[in-house]
Design an enzyme around this catalytic site. Sequence first.
Site, mmCIF file in Angstrom:
data_model
loop_
_atom_site.group_PDB
_atom_site.id
_atom_site.type_symbol
_atom_site.label_atom_id
_atom_site.label_comp_id
_atom_site.label_asym_id
_atom_site.label_seq_id
_atom_site.Cartn_x
_atom_site.Cartn_y
_atom_site.Cartn_z
ATOM 1 N N VAL A 1 0.681 -1.244 -8.628
ATOM 2 C CA VAL A 1 0.662 -2.630 -9.090
ATOM 3 C C VAL A 1 1.877 -3.150 -9.853
ATOM 4 O O VAL A 1 2.626 -3.948 -9.322
ATOM 5 C CB VAL A 1 -0.609 -2.885 -9.923
ATOM 6 C CG1 VAL A 1 -0.642 -4.316 -10.421
ATOM 7 C CG2 VAL A 1 -1.836 -2.627 -9.059
ATOM 8 N N CYS A 2 2.109 -2.689 -11.082
ATOM 9 C CA CYS A 2 3.054 -3.408 -11.934
ATOM 10 C C CYS A 2 4.499 -3.244 -11.485
ATOM 11 O O CYS A 2 5.359 -4.022 -11.855
ATOM 12 C CB CYS A 2 2.902 -2.975 -13.379
ATOM 13 S SG CYS A 2 1.237 -3.280 -13.957
ATOM 14 N N GLY A 3 4.788 -2.237 -10.701
ATOM 15 C CA GLY A 3 6.159 -2.059 -10.253
ATOM 16 C C GLY A 3 6.356 -2.550 -8.836
ATOM 17 O O GLY A 3 7.352 -2.245 -8.204
ATOM 18 N N ASP A 4 5.394 -3.312 -8.328
ATOM 19 C CA ASP A 4 5.473 -3.715 -6.931
ATOM 20 C C ASP A 4 6.484 -4.838 -6.717
ATOM 21 O O ASP A 4 6.475 -5.839 -7.419
ATOM 22 C CB ASP A 4 4.094 -4.161 -6.446
ATOM 23 C CG ASP A 4 4.136 -4.614 -5.014
ATOM 24 O OD1 ASP A 4 4.275 -3.746 -4.145
ATOM 25 O OD2 ASP A 4 4.069 -5.829 -4.771
#
Lengths: 185, 122
Positions: free
Chosen positions: B13-16
């Site tokens: 998620v957050c590094g996508d």
Amino acid sequence: MATLKVPVTSGDHAQGKANAAATLVEYGDYECPHCGHAYPIVKQLQEHFGSKLRVVFRNFPLREMHPNAESAAESAEFAAAQGKFWEMHDLLFENQEQLGGSLYLALAQELELSPRALVKALEAEEFAERVAADFSGGVRSGVNGTPTFFINGQRHDAPFDFDFLAAAIEKAMRPAKKAPRKKSA
Amino acid sequence: MILAFYPADFSPVCGDQMTLYNEILPEFSKFNAELMGISVDGAWCHQAFAEARHLHFPLLSDFEPKGAVARKYGVYRSADGICERALFVIDKKGIIAWSFCSPIAVNPGADGILEALGKLPK
């Protein structure tokens, strides 16, 4: 390699000396679970390196994904305006699961800040510009998710476990090797 | 226009990358630039991905013949059956003004794109 485009200034939220051997800049989001995971790691790094390390936090709220990230960031900026940024920063991460209006008010009270003034600031989006400026600068610097760390201006692309970050910081602290001088004939 | 090839929908998620670009669309629109993501995922997968991440830009499906567009851009990984993490900035005339191929595991961010957009003639 991505580099920090916005230099650290006195306007930043920083812990540690300006002349510290290394500066760790974190672009973070209070609602991001990975940032929550990184929070104690950064504390551990500060303990480990002591005065040799300066830590800076900048806002990078992923608003589409994290509905409370922006309001949390603005609440921290509100506290910063009264000299309590790091206190609020820590409390927000420590209560990451409960982000939202009622938590902000409770935290304001705990830090002896006026909850009413906080509500007003959030409604007026008083600190939105500051948060947006952090975000924009982060994008230009190649922030590629949260958290993104920069060590002495270089983006840290390795994992953000303690060992990886500590090794990268140690490397950044070592004086650059001088190119061997050619002896003139 | 920004054409962003990426390996697959639904990475962490957050590094996508696509999720990040979704957050910075306003920065792209300052340059009047449109963003399109492209991968070999099918249209239904894209739809589910776009809905899950609230994406506000189109995802193109390079599904059949698989990877045909990626091959034309030289960014198909035949051994893996996916495309590279590659960025193209295309100007008004349809000419590639800038491109960048990132190591597959490294989200390239958007600094290169913004710099390239800034250099395009207005």
